[in-house]
Design a protein around this motif. Structure first.
Motif, mmCIF file in Angstrom:
data_model
loop_
_atom_site.group_PDB
_atom_site.id
_atom_site.type_symbol
_atom_site.label_atom_id
_atom_site.label_comp_id
_atom_site.label_asym_id
_atom_site.label_seq_id
_atom_site.Cartn_x
_atom_site.Cartn_y
_atom_site.Cartn_z
ATOM 1 N N ALA A 166 0.881 -1.059 0.040
ATOM 2 C CA ALA A 166 0.461 -0.549 0.239
ATOM 3 C C ALA A 166 1.325 1.138 -0.246
ATOM 4 O O ALA A 166 0.468 2.149 -0.621
ATOM 5 N N ASP A 167 1.986 1.048 0.772
ATOM 6 C CA ASP A 167 2.899 2.894 0.781
ATOM 7 C C ASP A 167 3.757 2.976 -0.183
ATOM 8 O O ASP A 167 3.732 3.641 -1.079
ATOM 9 N N LEU A 168 3.824 1.813 -1.138
ATOM 10 C CA LEU A 168 4.444 1.465 -2.563
ATOM 11 C C LEU A 168 3.305 2.019 -3.535
ATOM 12 O O LEU A 168 3.920 3.107 -4.619
ATOM 13 N N MET A 169 2.288 1.762 -3.248
ATOM 14 C CA MET A 169 1.572 2.468 -4.209
ATOM 15 C C MET A 169 0.853 3.574 -4.221
ATOM 16 O O MET A 169 0.663 4.620 -4.832
ATOM 17 N N LYS A 170 1.273 4.060 -3.026
ATOM 18 C CA LYS A 170 0.918 6.108 -2.624
ATOM 19 C C LYS A 170 2.414 6.705 -3.314
ATOM 20 O O LYS A 170 1.979 7.630 -4.075
ATOM 21 N N ARG A 171 3.465 5.758 -2.924
ATOM 22 C CA ARG A 171 4.450 6.369 -3.924
ATOM 23 C C ARG A 171 4.344 5.945 -5.567
ATOM 24 O O ARG A 171 5.392 7.318 -5.442
ATOM 25 N N ALA A 172 3.917 5.521 -5.714
ATOM 26 C CA ALA A 172 3.882 5.009 -6.932
ATOM 27 C C ALA A 172 2.218 6.281 -7.789
ATOM 28 O O ALA A 172 2.937 6.148 -9.208
ATOM 29 N N ASN A 173 1.939 6.415 -7.040
ATOM 30 C CA ASN A 173 1.039 7.945 -7.497
ATOM 31 C C ASN A 173 -0.229 6.761 -8.012
ATOM 32 O O ASN A 173 -1.072 7.405 -8.955
ATOM 33 N N VAL A 174 -0.588 5.971 -6.967
ATOM 34 C CA VAL A 174 -2.018 4.740 -7.380
ATOM 35 C C VAL A 174 -2.780 5.754 -6.533
ATOM 36 O O VAL A 174 -2.642 5.395 -5.809
ATOM 37 N N TRP A 175 -3.616 6.595 -7.387
ATOM 38 C CA TRP A 175 -4.939 7.308 -6.830
ATOM 39 C C TRP A 175 -6.532 6.163 -6.433
ATOM 40 O O TRP A 175 -7.333 6.406 -5.911
ATOM 41 N N MET A 176 -6.132 5.441 -7.663
ATOM 42 C CA MET A 176 -7.834 4.802 -6.650
ATOM 43 C C MET A 176 -7.207 3.323 -7.828
ATOM 44 O O MET A 176 -6.559 2.794 -8.937
#
Length: 266
Positions: free
Chosen positions: A46-56
């Motif tokens: 989840a943290d990697l998703m946030k860092r990678a600009n995953v918005w949805m």
């Protein structure tokens, strides 16, 4: 940017490696979304998703009933789905849920059907998840047999087709004959889902406000709202709610006496 991967996080090691590579690019104006499974999620991903600009992310919920999820071999529990939604929402990542109503499967050579009560419970579950900020958008559909799928084989075996299955594109019809499920049930679910997913989306934002006026003017929405009054508190001893629903639907009939949905509800 939509990453077209049906289940992006099935291989957690690969997913994390790719997300880390995207995060290294430090994009400031590129955002990503994709489909995920509900049983493969941890804080690191989840943290990697946030860092990678995953918005949805889009997540196949289908039903809030573990009986149904087990029957259709989803291989995920509602508890796992809730945990995934909670982890992602805590990072500000939006969750879009896919829901399929009146699922069908076979167990011990017996036809099994998701009940009307289970479908309504799923809609209530989605609403509660929205209030917790853990479901933000919804896609809804009815079980529809498509050629060369297990559901098509079951529908063939138990003669569940509404239309002649030999006609071209007949499988596009979104309805099948199910024991214990009436047209009224289908109508109530269709209108309730329309109302709830609209409400959930409006609460979550990113909706074109110019569309709201046209949505509120929609007669189907008014009929659906009226039916919710009638089949909600009205059904369990709230006569004032029943009358409120009737008046809502009568307003549609007075404007258009040929509206068959309104006439059927009355």
């Amino acid at each position: 940017v939509r990453l077209w991967c049906e289940e992006f996080n099935t291989n957690a090691k690969w997913s994390k490696k790719l997300l880390a590579k995207i995060a290294e690019k430090q994009y400031e104006d590129v955002y990503f979304n994709f489909n995920i499974r509900g049983d493969v999620m941890d804080d690191e991903m989840a943290d990697l998703m946030k860092r990678a600009n995953v918005w949805m992310v889009s997540l196949g919920v289908e039903s809030a009933s573990d009986r149904v999820l087990t029957g259709v071999e989803k291989k995920v529990s509602i508890q796992q789905i809730e945990r995934t939604c909670k982890i992602l929402a805590s990072r500000g990542i939006k969750i879009q849920g896919y829901f399929q109503f009146f699922n069908v499967w076979e167990s011990n050579s017996t036809l099994c059907v998701e009940t009307f009560q289970e479908v309504i419970a799923t809609l209530v579950w989605a609403l509660k998840m929205s209030f917790k900020g853990e479901i933000h958008y919804m896609f809804t559909s009815f079980s529809t047999p498509v050629p060369d799928t297990p559901l098509w084989q079951i529908a063939s075996k138990y003669d569940l087709f509404v239309n002649d299955r030999n006609l071209p594109l007949s499988y596009l019809s979104p309805e099948i004959k199910l024991p214990g499920v009436s047209k009224i049930h289908l109508f109530i679910v269709r209108m309730s889902a329309f109302l709830i997913k609209g409400f959930v989306a409006l609460r979550s934002g990113n909706i074109n406000s110019k569309l709201i006026y046209h949505i509120l003017k929609n007669d189907d929405l008014k009929v659906g709202l009226g039916s919710c009054y009638i089949f909600g508190k009205g059904r369990v001893g709230g006569p004032e709610e029943t009358m409120k629903g009737i008046q809502q639907i009568l307003g549609v009939v007075r404007k258009d006496s040929n509206n068959m949905k309104a006439q059927m509800m009355l």
